[in-house]
Design a protein around this motif. Structure first.
Motif, short mmCIF file in Angstrom:
data_model
loop_
_atom_site.label_atom_id
_atom_site.label_comp_id
_atom_site.label_asym_id
_atom_site.label_seq_id
_atom_site.Cartn_x
_atom_site.Cartn_y
_atom_site.Cartn_z
N LYS A 164 0.84 -1.19 0.00
CA LYS A 164 0.00 0.00 0.00
C LYS A 164 0.88 1.25 0.00
O LYS A 164 2.03 1.22 0.45
N ILE A 165 0.30 2.34 -0.50
CA ILE A 165 0.96 3.64 -0.51
C ILE A 165 0.05 4.64 0.19
O ILE A 165 -1.14 4.76 -0.15
N ILE A 166 0.60 5.35 1.16
CA ILE A 166 -0.12 6.45 1.82
C ILE A 166 0.54 7.76 1.40
O ILE A 166 1.77 7.89 1.48
N ILE A 167 -0.27 8.71 0.96
CA ILE A 167 0.25 9.96 0.42
C ILE A 167 -0.25 11.13 1.25
O ILE A 167 -1.44 11.22 1.57
N HIS A 168 0.67 12.02 1.57
CA HIS A 168 0.33 13.27 2.25
C HIS A 168 0.64 14.41 1.28
O HIS A 168 1.77 14.54 0.80
N THR A 169 -0.35 15.24 1.00
CA THR A 169 -0.11 16.38 0.12
C THR A 169 -1.17 17.45 0.36
O THR A 169 -2.30 17.14 0.74
N ALA A 170 -0.80 18.69 0.15
CA ALA A 170 -1.75 19.81 0.27
C ALA A 170 -2.50 19.93 -1.05
O ALA A 170 -1.98 20.47 -2.02
N THR A 171 -3.71 19.42 -1.09
CA THR A 171 -4.48 19.38 -2.33
C THR A 171 -5.92 19.80 -2.09
O THR A 171 -6.49 19.51 -1.03
N GLN A 172 -6.51 20.44 -3.08
CA GLN A 172 -7.93 20.75 -3.06
C GLN A 172 -8.77 19.58 -3.57
O GLN A 172 -9.99 19.64 -3.49
N TRP A 173 -8.11 18.54 -4.10
CA TRP A 173 -8.86 17.47 -4.79
C TRP A 173 -8.24 16.13 -4.44
O TRP A 173 -7.56 15.51 -5.26
N PRO A 174 -8.45 15.63 -3.23
CA PRO A 174 -7.79 14.39 -2.79
C PRO A 174 -8.05 13.19 -3.69
O PRO A 174 -7.15 12.37 -3.91
N PHE A 175 -9.28 13.07 -4.20
CA PHE A 175 -9.59 11.88 -5.01
C PHE A 175 -8.97 11.95 -6.40
O PHE A 175 -8.78 10.93 -7.05
N HIS A 176 -8.64 13.14 -6.87
CA HIS A 176 -7.90 13.22 -8.13
C HIS A 176 -6.48 12.72 -7.92
O HIS A 176 -5.91 12.03 -8.78
N VAL A 177 -5.89 13.08 -6.77
CA VAL A 177 -4.57 12.54 -6.43
C VAL A 177 -4.64 11.01 -6.38
O VAL A 177 -3.80 10.32 -6.96
N LYS A 178 -5.64 10.50 -5.72
CA LYS A 178 -5.78 9.04 -5.56
C LYS A 178 -5.91 8.35 -6.92
O LYS A 178 -5.21 7.38 -7.21
N ARG A 179 -6.82 8.85 -7.77
CA ARG A 179 -7.03 8.21 -9.07
C ARG A 179 -5.78 8.28 -9.93
O ARG A 179 -5.47 7.34 -10.67
#
Length: 697
Positions: A164-179
């Motif tokens: 698994k990968i866990i990502i921390h980032t300052a984003t307005q769109w978390p699910f776009h990062v995920k996809r």
């Protein structure tokens, strides 16, 4: 992101293209110690592209701007990584780059619009007066507090699980990062979790670009099996991340005997930089804004979105609507000046009204309050007296043929605008977004949403909403939005969707729980989902009409004073009248609008970026001129209270009306029709010299 520290973490550095356009022939890395890993495009296990956008994670064949990511270097020591990165050689077979949107080959045209309504040619044949202008808007930097970055944690597979990968980032769109990460690593959505960190004030600068940096960090972590942190330097961020895109809009209007618009021709050119993100959204919003809020029966719009070999442009509060409104609001003020009419009175005679349609095809079903807003803004600012006085002084100076060197020049301008809520067009996620609420056995309420906020005020609003509907104590309401595994997909935090779309979903879910709570046992869980309302736009494409069904409206007045020695405009005051529907928090609304007014004045008067051969000069980076405390004028805001209506988006309204009001004020003070922003002392000096030559002639 810089305050996240993980044991044994590696750093990452992005290797970038030195060339603006060409074919990538290879990358030579120096001899690297065992702990250091180079990563190229061919090392990507999945798709080399961000979700829904034609943006490569690492360029593989062609490069399209200076600074485009072509490789990564991952290792334990940041200083050594920088040394190794300096020894890398990126070999590119160069091709001719194109830096101007007005001299590109056909393949650089990303989208076109050609819409005709009525008979504009006949309107121009019958015109008594034709008013023409070319309105240009500059590039603006988001200037958020912390540069873009991401941290990725690799977790080894267990005996019963997967890696698994866990990502921390300052984003307005978390699910776009995920996809995006799921696609790049070719993993299951269950294998990726995104933890959005605090984004602060972002002005839409953290919608899609965090997904690119997150993919880089996730790729490094997946290949090295180590936690990886990639944080851009401030200079990297300034050079290569998206900015507000520039535009040029020409508007010609045919006027009748009473000064009414018989017909209008609009030609829009939007420069989106390389790769073209949110093409249709930005282009159509510029075109829509360029129509303003006026009755135009005979119309032709030609719009062109162009890519160039500078870093990708992108959204900035308003997604292009502000560029369009600047053009039309300056244009109608020019019309009023040409007719020697008060710009306020001309506007009042030509606004569209309820039961008409916006140019893009969406019907207006609510009252259009622009007359009331003009009166509000004019009353707060004493606009009518000031305009008449400054107009008399302008006429006097024109007849006299000179300006008294001891006379401070003053002018006042007014402009209007509207704002919707949400995207015009639906992307890969089809525009759906959800929230989930659970009323627990102990009487507490849990609100699950992936929507992130620049502060905690949205959380307080949703807590108050739940308290009002369900009568639970505020302390018993908790909002869960800390990761994409625990929360549903609530879409991107932009275009005032937090205060409109998500708040309405929370209200609907609370109302559903209220109906069930005395019939069904606790816990009760309810999910409510937003469904786009599709109609066809002016070209037959599906459009979410809900995004323009409940418009927020605004009118702004700006007064300036100009020293005749330095010719530097000083804003004496800004006044804003707003119809935001039901205002859920007056304190938050005023704070948000005040900040937007300051940023809008910065865009209009000082924030200047100019790419030279595809690169921002270093002096512009280090000398970027944002408003400081001493530059902030007195700002006055008043609302039209409509408590029976739903909340409306208002945060972007100042960007759409304040710049035009500012430029109109400077134009009145200098007796010169300015048509661009940013408008600074240099532009005024040039206009002064030109006016001096005209006087001599």
């Amino acid at each position: 992101m810089s305050d996240i520290f993980l044991k044994g973490s590696f750093s990452g550095i992005i290797i970038r293209s030195p060339t603006a356009r060409g074919r990538l022939r290879g990358i030579e890395f120096p001899r690297l110690p065992t702990a250091y890993t180079p990563i190229r495009a061919e090392d990507i296990p999945g798709k080399n592209q961000l979700d829904g956008f034609s943006v490569p994670v690492l360029a593989s064949e062609m490069v399209s701007y200076i600074g485009e990511p072509v490789a990564l270097l991952i290792g334990p020591d940041r200083i050594k990584l920088e040394e190794f990165a300096g020894l890398c050689k990126v070999m590119v077979e160069e091709d001719t780059p194109f830096f101007s949107a007005y001299s590109v080959p056909p393949e650089f045209i990303l989208a076109k619009r050609d819409i005709t309504r009525g008979d504009p040619e006949r309107a121009f044949r019958e015109a008594k007066v034709v008013v023409d202008g070319i309105y240009r808007t500059g590039i603006q930097e988001h200037w958020y507090a912390e540069p873009q970055g991401a941290v990725a944690e690799y977790h080894k597979p267990t005996t019963v699980g997967k890696e698994k990968i866990i990502i921390h980032t300052a984003t307005q769109w978390p699910f776009h990062v995920k996809r995006s990460v799921v696609s790049v690593l070719n993993l299951s959505p269950d294998d990726i979790t995104v933890h959005p960190s605090r984004i602060g004030i972002h002005l839409d600068g953290k919608i899609w670009y965090p997904s690119l940096v997150a993919c880089h960090a996730a790729l490094g972590s997946y290949i090295t099996k180590k936690p990886v942190k990639i944080i851009l330097t401030r200079e990297e961020d300034f050079q290569y991340t998206p900015k507000r895109n520039g535009s040029e809009i020409r508007i010609r209007s045919a006027l009748g005997e009473q000064g009414q618009i018989l017909g209008t021709e609009i030609n829009v050119t939007a420069c989106l930089g390389a790769q073209g993100v949110f093409i249709d959204e930005i282009l159509d919003r510029i075109c829509l804004g360029a129509l303003g809020s006026y009755k135009i029966a005979n119309l032709r719009i030609e719009g062109t979105a162009v890519k160039t070999n500078i870093p990708p442009g992108g959204p900035f509060a308003g997604f292009g609507l502000s560029q369009g409104f600047f053009a039309m609001e300056r244009h109608v003020s020019h019309i009023a000046d040409t007719l020697r009419q008060d710009p306020t009175e001309w506007r009042k005679s030509h606004f569209f009204y309820r039961n008409t349609s916006l140019g893009i095809g969406v019907p207006l079903k609510e009252h259009v309050p622009l007359n009331e807003l003009l009166d509000t803004a004019a009353g707060m600012s004493d606009y009518h007296r000031k305009w008449a006085s400054y107009e008399l002084l302008r006429i006097h100076r024109r007849e006299k043929g000179e300006v008294d060197k001891n006379e401070r020049l003053r002018g006042v301008g007014i402009a209007t605008a509207y704002q919707g809520s949400g995207f015009l067009y639906n992307g890969i996620d089809k525009g759906f977004c959800s929230v989930t609420l659970t009323l627990e056995k102990d009487g507490s309420l849990e609100i699950k949403t992936s929507m992130v906020s620049s502060n905690k005020e949205h959380t307080l609003l949703w807590q108050n909403t739940a308290t009002e509907i369900l009568a639970v104590e505020p302390d018993a309401v908790r909002v869960v939005s800390d990761n994409t595994t625990a929360s549903p997909d609530s879409g991107p935090a932009t275009l005032s969707r937090n205060i409109t779309v998500i708040t309405r979903l929370v209200e609907r879910a609370c109302a559903a729980i209220r109906k069930q709570r005395f019939r069904d046992p606790l816990p009760i869980t309810v999910t409510r989902t937003y469904h786009p309302g599709n109609i066809t736009n002016w070209e037959g494409k599906p459009l979410d009409h809900n995004s323009l069904s409940h418009l927020g409206w605004g009118a702004a007045v700006v007064e300036v004073e100009i020293d005749p020695i330095e010719y530097t405009p000083k804003v004496r005051g800004a006044w804003l009248g707003v119809d935001g529907g039901r205002i859920l928090s007056e304190i938050r609304a005023r704070r948000s609008l005040t900040y937007s007014v300051i940023q809008a004045l910065g865009w209009a008067s000082r924030e200047h970026i100019n790419y030279e051969e595809g690169v921002i000069p270093r002096e512009q980076i280090h000398g970027y001129n944002i408003p400081t405390l001493q530059d902030i004028p007195s700002i006055h805001i008043d609302f039209i209270w409509n408590d029976v209506l739903t909340p409306k988006g208002i945060e972007e309204i100042p960007f759409s009306c304040v710049p035009a009001a500012y430029v109109q004020a400077v134009s009145q003070a200098l007796d010169h029709n300015f048509e661009k922003i940013p408008l600074d002392a240099k532009d005024i000096w040039e206009a002064k010299k030109l006016k001096g030559k005209e006087t001599q002639l």
